[in-house]
Design a protein around this motif. Structure first.
Motif, short mmCIF file in Angstrom:
data_model
loop_
_atom_site.label_atom_id
_atom_site.label_comp_id
_atom_site.label_asym_id
_atom_site.label_seq_id
_atom_site.Cartn_x
_atom_site.Cartn_y
_atom_site.Cartn_z
N GLY A 115 1.07 -17.78 4.76
CA GLY A 115 1.65 -17.58 3.45
C GLY A 115 3.12 -17.95 3.43
N ASP A 116 3.65 -18.16 2.24
CA ASP A 116 5.04 -18.61 2.12
C ASP A 116 5.92 -17.64 1.36
OD1 ASP A 116 4.03 -18.96 -0.39
OD2 ASP A 116 4.32 -21.13 -0.48
N VAL A 117 5.49 -16.38 1.24
CA VAL A 117 6.30 -15.38 0.55
C VAL A 117 6.98 -14.51 1.60
CG1 VAL A 117 6.32 -13.45 -1.06
CG2 VAL A 117 4.73 -15.35 -1.41
N GLY A 140 -0.06 -11.57 2.98
CA GLY A 140 0.17 -12.28 4.23
C GLY A 140 1.21 -13.37 4.08
N SER A 141 1.96 -13.59 5.13
CA SER A 141 3.00 -14.61 5.13
C SER A 141 3.18 -15.12 6.54
CB SER A 141 4.31 -14.03 4.58
OG SER A 141 5.24 -15.05 4.33
N GLY A 142 3.84 -16.27 6.68
CA GLY A 142 4.08 -16.85 7.99
C GLY A 142 3.17 -18.05 8.25
N ARG A 143 3.11 -18.47 9.51
CA ARG A 143 2.35 -19.66 9.87
C ARG A 143 1.94 -19.57 11.33
NH1 ARG A 143 2.39 -25.36 7.92
NH2 ARG A 143 2.06 -26.78 9.68
N GLY A 184 8.60 -18.52 4.43
CA GLY A 184 7.92 -17.31 4.84
C GLY A 184 8.04 -16.99 6.31
N VAL A 185 8.95 -17.69 7.03
CA VAL A 185 9.08 -17.50 8.48
C VAL A 185 10.47 -16.98 8.82
CG1 VAL A 185 9.11 -18.64 10.73
CG2 VAL A 185 7.35 -19.24 9.05
N GLU A 186 10.52 -15.90 9.59
CA GLU A 186 11.78 -15.32 10.05
C GLU A 186 12.00 -15.55 11.54
OE1 GLU A 186 15.24 -13.24 10.68
OE2 GLU A 186 14.39 -13.92 8.79
N ILE A 209 1.78 -21.15 18.49
CA ILE A 209 3.11 -20.95 17.93
C ILE A 209 2.94 -20.07 16.70
CG2 ILE A 209 5.22 -22.00 17.04
CD1 ILE A 209 4.47 -24.57 18.46
N TYR A 210 3.56 -18.92 16.72
CA TYR A 210 3.52 -18.00 15.58
C TYR A 210 4.85 -18.03 14.85
CZ TYR A 210 -0.87 -15.44 16.52
OH TYR A 210 -2.19 -15.07 16.67
#
Length: 418
Positions: A115-117, A140-143, A184-186, A209-210
């Protein structure tokens, strides 16, 4: 049919990148040891699995838990002729629509995070006590991405060439930079799970890769510790740890011009290696060509030693700690941690009552003893090609150049081709 466009060659770069799309729209990126043009045709009729990604906040531990129901149906230990990470053949289409490849990265079909939020920084202050105590829910968010280190199903990362290992390092750095630019990635974590004892579901040599949408608990603690140390001591915690290990010497496993590998005095696991750069680098993309080459040779040497410790390939988890996007500059030092649950030829370290229930680890092997075993295994046993022709023998008495000024031949950073 998609033509994967080759990225412009960059000075000092060894990996050559090309990107395309899989049949269900997921991105796939090839990192080749030498320049080439690829034509990608994914002939499968597939869609992304149903089942959304959700995150729930634990108010007791102040941590996020990912709920990813679709992962329950992911591929589990298939036979070698059904491996989804092997190249595509005329008889069977896989996740990699090519007859061969060097290193390939693609979006995970069964992601833990998607997700991108981004997670709002003020999510606790903008909700009610009732909502917080019930467990705040967030879309959900991230990649999540898969990294295949080789197209040889029967190989291992420890067995690849130094050139291929450098390509893997370039892929890690490239994807870290790209993911950190995602909304959406920190934080980005490049890691490998190896061995059924660890819980792998595919035997093909690969990692993941998370892109987390928040700062992970471990990294949050590292940053808090580094900030507290700087306030109390006026110094860099990571630099002081490295200097202390070098001064002591008993837990140093190997040292090169740019890196030091050691077992920390407080190691939790039977085998636990930390690999620190001598320069204060925060993220993988900041590494120079010389630092990447040096790491590739050192890492292969260490993996090969690990496989000689017991009566078979060492099961391990290995991953990069690097600074999150919002981290205060100067707090985090990039480093790799590799650890294994193997404590003897026929014994594993289980996370039982104390470890799982209370988070208090008990190590059955003194770190100094394990470091000595790994040092002894490296005495003249490393393969010359894998370790690199210019690699020095491990030493514990010469001071490494810690926190030196960045080299003048640092690689330029370029924009990714789209």
């Amino acid at each position: 049919m998609t033509t994967a466009h080759e990225a412009p060659e960059t000075q000092h770069r060894r990996a050559h990148k090309s990107r395309a799309q899989l049949a269900d729209g997921r991105e796939i990126i090839f990192f080749d040891d030498a320049p080439r043009t690829r034509t990608v045709q994914d002939r499968r009729e597939i869609t992304r699995p149903e089942g959304g990604n959700e995150m729930r906040y634990d108010p007791l531990l102040r941590e996020w838990v990912a709920i990813a129901a679709a992962r329950q149906h992911r591929t589990h230990l298939p036979s070698s002729d059904q491996c989804p990470l092997c190249p595509t053949t005329e008889d069977r289409a896989s996740e990699v629509p090519q007859a061969e490849y060097d290193v390939v990265v693609f979006e995970n079909r069964f992601p833990s995070f998607r997700g991108d939020v981004p997670v709002p920084g003020d999510f606790l202050s903008t909700t009610t006590a009732a909502a917080e105590s019930a467990g705040i829910r967030q879309h959900g968010s991230g990649r999540c991405e898969v990294v295949c280190f080789t197209d040889d199903h029967t190989s291992q990362l420890a067995q690849v060439s130094a050139e291929r290992m450098r390509t893997v390092v370039d892929a890690w750095a490239d994807r870290s930079e790209a993911m950190l630019a995602e909304p959406g990635v920190e934080q980005v974590y490049c890691f490998e799970n190896r061995g059924e004892e660890i819980g792998v579901t595919l035997h093909h040599p690969h990692g993941q890769i998370y892109g987390y949408p928040f700062i992970t608990p471990r990294t949050r603690t590292l940053l808090e510790s580094a900030a507290d140390y700087r306030e109390r001591r006026g110094a860099d915690l990571f630099a002081d740890i490295l200097a202390a290990e070098v001064s002591d010497g008993r837990r140093i496993v190997a040292r090169t011009e740019h890196w030091t590998a050691f077992i920390p005095a407080w190691a939790r696991w039977p085998v636990e290696l930390h690999i620190y750069p001598h320069r204060a680098v925060e993220r993988l993309p900041e590494l120079t060509g010389a630092e990447r080459d040096d790491f590739a040779a050192l890492y292969l040497d260490l993996l090969q030693r690990g496989d000689q410790l017991f009566d078979g390939p060492l099961p391990y988890i290995s991953g990069w700690q690097q600074a999150p996007a919002s981290a205060e500059p100067g707090l985090m030092r990039l480093h790799l941690q590799l650890f294994s649950i193997r404590r003897a030829e026929n014994k594993l370290k289980f996370l039982a009552g104390s470890e799982s229930g209370m988070g208090v680890f008990i190590n059955d092997i003194a770190p100094e003893d394990m470091a000595r075993r790994l040092v002894d295994l490296g005495a003249g046993s490393a393969d010359a090609d894998a370790a690199g022709a210019d690699s020095a023998e491990p030493s514990t008495d010469a001071e490494p150049p810690i926190d030196a000024e960045p080299p003048t031949d640092a690689e330029p950073h370029t924009e990714e081709t789209r």
